[in-house]
Design an enzyme around this catalytic site. Structure first.
Site, short mmCIF file in Angstrom:
data_model
loop_
_atom_site.label_atom_id
_atom_site.label_comp_id
_atom_site.label_asym_id
_atom_site.label_seq_id
_atom_site.Cartn_x
_atom_site.Cartn_y
_atom_site.Cartn_z
N GLN A 48 0.81 -1.22 0.00
CA GLN A 48 0.00 0.00 0.00
C GLN A 48 0.84 1.27 0.00
O GLN A 48 0.31 2.37 -0.09
CB GLN A 48 -0.95 -0.01 1.20
CG GLN A 48 -0.34 0.41 2.54
CD GLN A 48 0.39 -0.72 3.24
OE1 GLN A 48 1.01 -1.58 2.63
NE2 GLN A 48 0.32 -0.73 4.57
N ALA A 87 -7.87 -1.49 8.64
CA ALA A 87 -8.75 -0.38 9.00
C ALA A 87 -8.31 0.95 8.40
O ALA A 87 -8.63 2.01 8.94
CB ALA A 87 -8.87 -0.27 10.53
N ARG A 89 -5.70 2.58 8.56
CA ARG A 89 -5.26 3.38 9.69
C ARG A 89 -3.81 3.84 9.64
O ARG A 89 -3.43 4.76 10.37
CB ARG A 89 -5.46 2.57 10.99
CG ARG A 89 -4.67 1.26 11.03
CD ARG A 89 -4.95 0.43 12.29
NE ARG A 89 -4.40 1.02 13.47
CZ ARG A 89 -3.12 0.90 13.84
NH1 ARG A 89 -2.25 0.23 13.09
NH2 ARG A 89 -2.71 1.46 14.95
N ALA A 282 -3.25 14.65 6.47
CA ALA A 282 -3.59 13.43 5.74
C ALA A 282 -4.56 12.55 6.53
O ALA A 282 -4.64 12.61 7.76
CB ALA A 282 -2.32 12.64 5.43
N VAL A 285 -6.60 5.99 2.59
CA VAL A 285 -7.34 5.55 1.40
C VAL A 285 -7.78 4.10 1.63
O VAL A 285 -8.88 3.85 2.06
CB VAL A 285 -6.49 5.69 0.13
CG1 VAL A 285 -7.33 5.41 -1.11
CG2 VAL A 285 -5.88 7.07 0.03
N GLY A 286 -6.91 3.15 1.37
CA GLY A 286 -7.18 1.75 1.67
C GLY A 286 -8.55 1.25 1.24
O GLY A 286 -8.93 1.27 0.07
N GLU A 287 -9.32 0.81 2.22
CA GLU A 287 -10.62 0.20 1.95
C GLU A 287 -11.64 1.12 1.27
O GLU A 287 -12.45 0.64 0.48
CB GLU A 287 -11.21 -0.34 3.26
CG GLU A 287 -10.46 -1.53 3.79
CD GLU A 287 -10.34 -1.53 5.31
OE1 GLU A 287 -10.78 -2.50 5.93
OE2 GLU A 287 -9.79 -0.55 5.85
#
Length: 328
Positions: A48, A87, A89, A282, A285-287
């Site tokens: 990621q 998450a 995170r 910031a 993004v992720g999920e």
């Protein structure tokens, strides 16, 4: 007959664990005599871009270049715990921990630079390895300051810990702010539905995501594109089929995943609405890149042929059956 439709999907997604669950991260930062920096973090890089994110945040806080930063991650013997890469995170939680650690080190470096210049530290700033006083560049470099601090016994390491644990909601009313930060996204999808076969082709996707401040725009675009590809598979082809508990789709020969030829053109729109509590504004993004994709595709199918899919994936067989019931 082939018919086209456009659908939209919107989402709000929380960053971190929330609901009173422990959610913290720690990091340490050390500067060498040559001005290069080593960051230790337990944040696991799973593709990621978190390692580069850590380097960018440390470099920005210290006023050096990203290539001056070496990041060591995920070594249980040496790196402080950063919690799981889940998450969405890590940018928010570990990013804050790294910024805190670099900030602690920076305060010591400012004192060292002030000694070398014979001035008060309040007017000193660091930028691109250089040392500035009241906006004017001096002859000092970050390497000079780091060497001075190490040789005179000043602090040359920084430690940061960030706690993202939030209070749980009220158990009686379920009301409360269970998370510290949220992301938002809207995706638009254009599809083509073959009414003879039930096959759906996704023609293009436009994905707009509020990520706070974009620390690494190229990596964000990559995450959005990857999330859309995952959401496309979830919406149209990925299906676990069981027979009395026995999986009939045990390999990728039966459980289908989107390939590069299945993924349509994707337009990634990065919306920067700075998050005051995030590292340099910031979030993450992720999920969120995956979540709106399937709803947008299902809405586009409805817009094209007027049938509502209520169980994923929207296979050609399901679509053809619903079209037959509708009189196609």
């Amino acid at each position: 007959m082939k018919k086209r439709g456009i659908g939209y999907g919107c989402m709000m997604y929380a960053i971190g664990y929330g609901f009173g669950r422990p959610d913290a991260s720690a990091a340490s930062v050390e500067i060498g005599e040559d001005g290069t920096v080593t960051v230790l973090s337990g944040c696991a890089e799973i593709g990621q871009g978190s390692t580069e994110m850590i380097a960018l945040i440390a470099a920005e806080e210290l006023g050096i270049l990203p290539e001056d930063v070496m990041v060591l991650t995920s070594d249980t013997a040496t790196t402080p715990d950063a919690g799981p890469s889940t998450a969405s995170r890590q940018t928010y939680v570990t990013g804050n921990a790294v910024k805190k650690a670099a900030g602690e080190l920076k305060r010591s470096l400012l004192m060292g630079a002030a000694e070398l210049l014979g001035v008060e530290p309040e007017g000193i700033t660091f930028k691109k390895r250089g040392v500035y006083y009241t906006g004017e560049k001096t002859g000092l470099t970050m390497a000079d300051v780091a060497s001075h601090c190490r040789r005179t016994g000043k602090q040359f390491m920084g430690w940061g810990w960030f706690n993202n644990t939030t209070p749980d909601v009220d158990p009686e009313t379920n009301q409360g702010d269970a998370y510290a930060s949220y992301t938002f996204a809207t995706q638009a999808v254009e599809v083509e539905v073959d009414t003879d076969t039930g096959e759906v082709t996704v023609l293009r996707v436009v994905a707009a995501h509020d990520v706070g401040r974009a620390i690494n725009p190229l990596a964000i675009e990559g995450q959005i594109e990857g999330g859309v590809a995952m959401g496309l598979g979830y919406a149209l082809i990925e299906e676990v089929i069981l027979d009395k508990g026995r999986p009939l789709t045990p390999t990728f020969a039966e459980y289908l995943l989107p390939t590069a030829k299945d993924v349509p053109p994707i337009v990634s729109l990065i919306v920067e609405e700075a998050e005051p509590t995030g590292p340099f504004g910031a979030k993450g993004v992720g999920e969120p890149a995956t979540i709106p994709t399937a709803p947008a595709i299902i809405n586009a199918i409805y817009n094209a042929v007027g049938i509502r899919i209520t169980e994923l994936p929207a296979t050609p067989e399901k679509i053809r059956q619903l079209l037959k019931e509708k009189g196609f």
